[in-house]
Write a protein that holds these residues in place. Structure first.
Motif, mmCIF file in Angstrom:
data_model
loop_
_atom_site.group_PDB
_atom_site.id
_atom_site.type_symbol
_atom_site.label_atom_id
_atom_site.label_comp_id
_atom_site.label_asym_id
_atom_site.label_seq_id
_atom_site.Cartn_x
_atom_site.Cartn_y
_atom_site.Cartn_z
ATOM 1 N N PHE A 1 1.036 -0.902 -0.140
ATOM 2 C CA PHE A 1 -0.104 -0.203 -0.322
ATOM 3 C C PHE A 1 0.579 1.028 -0.185
ATOM 4 O O PHE A 1 1.768 1.328 1.196
ATOM 5 N N ARG A 2 0.516 2.212 -1.227
ATOM 6 C CA ARG A 2 1.712 3.529 -0.904
ATOM 7 C C ARG A 2 0.034 5.003 -1.085
ATOM 8 O O ARG A 2 -1.069 4.230 -2.157
ATOM 9 N N VAL A 3 1.071 5.712 -0.510
ATOM 10 C CA VAL A 3 -0.546 6.979 -0.877
ATOM 11 C C VAL A 3 0.821 7.868 -1.792
ATOM 12 O O VAL A 3 2.237 8.066 -1.531
ATOM 13 N N PHE A 4 0.751 8.482 -2.177
ATOM 14 C CA PHE A 4 1.031 10.054 -3.303
ATOM 15 C C PHE A 4 0.716 11.078 -3.049
ATOM 16 O O PHE A 4 -1.046 11.240 -2.584
ATOM 17 N N VAL B 1 -3.518 11.292 -2.121
ATOM 18 C CA VAL B 1 -4.233 12.572 -1.176
ATOM 19 C C VAL B 1 -3.972 14.545 -1.536
ATOM 20 O O VAL B 1 -2.245 14.533 -1.925
ATOM 21 N N VAL B 2 -5.181 14.607 -1.963
ATOM 22 C CA VAL B 2 -4.342 15.805 -2.394
ATOM 23 C C VAL B 2 -4.937 17.086 -1.053
ATOM 24 O O VAL B 2 -5.852 17.387 -0.464
ATOM 25 N N PRO B 3 -3.788 17.758 -0.334
ATOM 26 C CA PRO B 3 -3.733 18.487 0.718
ATOM 27 C C PRO B 3 -4.840 20.005 0.433
ATOM 28 O O PRO B 3 -3.754 20.298 -0.595
ATOM 29 N N HIS B 4 -4.885 20.489 1.190
ATOM 30 C CA HIS B 4 -6.185 21.962 0.171
ATOM 31 C C HIS B 4 -6.588 22.819 1.066
ATOM 32 O O HIS B 4 -7.829 21.930 2.205
ATOM 33 N N GLU C 1 -9.777 9.912 -9.787
ATOM 34 C CA GLU C 1 -10.409 8.369 -8.846
ATOM 35 C C GLU C 1 -9.893 7.660 -8.152
ATOM 36 O O GLU C 1 -10.523 7.208 -7.331
ATOM 37 N N ARG C 2 -8.382 8.448 -7.541
ATOM 38 C CA ARG C 2 -7.820 7.507 -6.603
ATOM 39 C C ARG C 2 -7.601 8.768 -6.408
ATOM 40 O O ARG C 2 -6.712 8.548 -4.991
ATOM 41 N N HIS C 3 -8.192 9.981 -6.251
ATOM 42 C CA HIS C 3 -7.927 11.101 -5.294
ATOM 43 C C HIS C 3 -9.189 11.263 -4.714
ATOM 44 O O HIS C 3 -9.808 11.430 -4.531
#
Length: 122
Positions: free
Chosen positions: A10-13, A71-74, A108-110
């Motif tokens: 499992f990896r997160v970008f 993951v989108v930091p906002h 789709e994966r965000h």
């Protein structure tokens, strides 16, 4: 499901297209109203804190192609005085235009970290 959630694979970008300076601004907003700076840690800063925690985990990859999710930091509170929701639309448009990871699968994966959401009352 076991394969997807396997800790070994499992990896997160962290797709920082909308917040390229999040590594320095996650703790407190830079150059914004004093009232918001006072409330950052207790009211608006959840997105920054969560992104920071994720970044310190062993699951982060800098290669979006290896990631299972992005993951989108906002930091929406930092976008004042824009109309409500406007900065989210700006972020989405920026992702569509500039993020290779987003364009690859249409997002789709965000996942977005909107911890300051308080509903239509605000």
């Amino acid at each position: 499901m076991r394969q997807f959630f396997s800790a070994r694979t499992f990896r997160v970008f962290i797709d920082d297209t909308c917040e390229p300076d999040w590594k320095t601004s996650w703790r407190a907003p830079i150059g914004h109203a004093a009232a918001m700076q006072e409330r950052w840690a207790t009211k608006y800063g959840g997105s920054g804190f969560m992104t920071r925690l994720i970044s310190q985990s062993g699951f982060v990859t800098s290669n979006w192609r290896r990631a299972n999710v992005s993951v989108v930091p906002h930091f929406e509170a930092m976008a004042w005085p824009r109309p409500p929701g406007r900065s989210r639309l700006d972020c989405l448009n920026k992702l569509r235009a500039e993020s290779a990871a987003w364009r690859h699968d249409g997002g789709e994966r965000h996942f977005f970290l909107f911890t300051g959401e308080r509903g239509p009352c605000c």
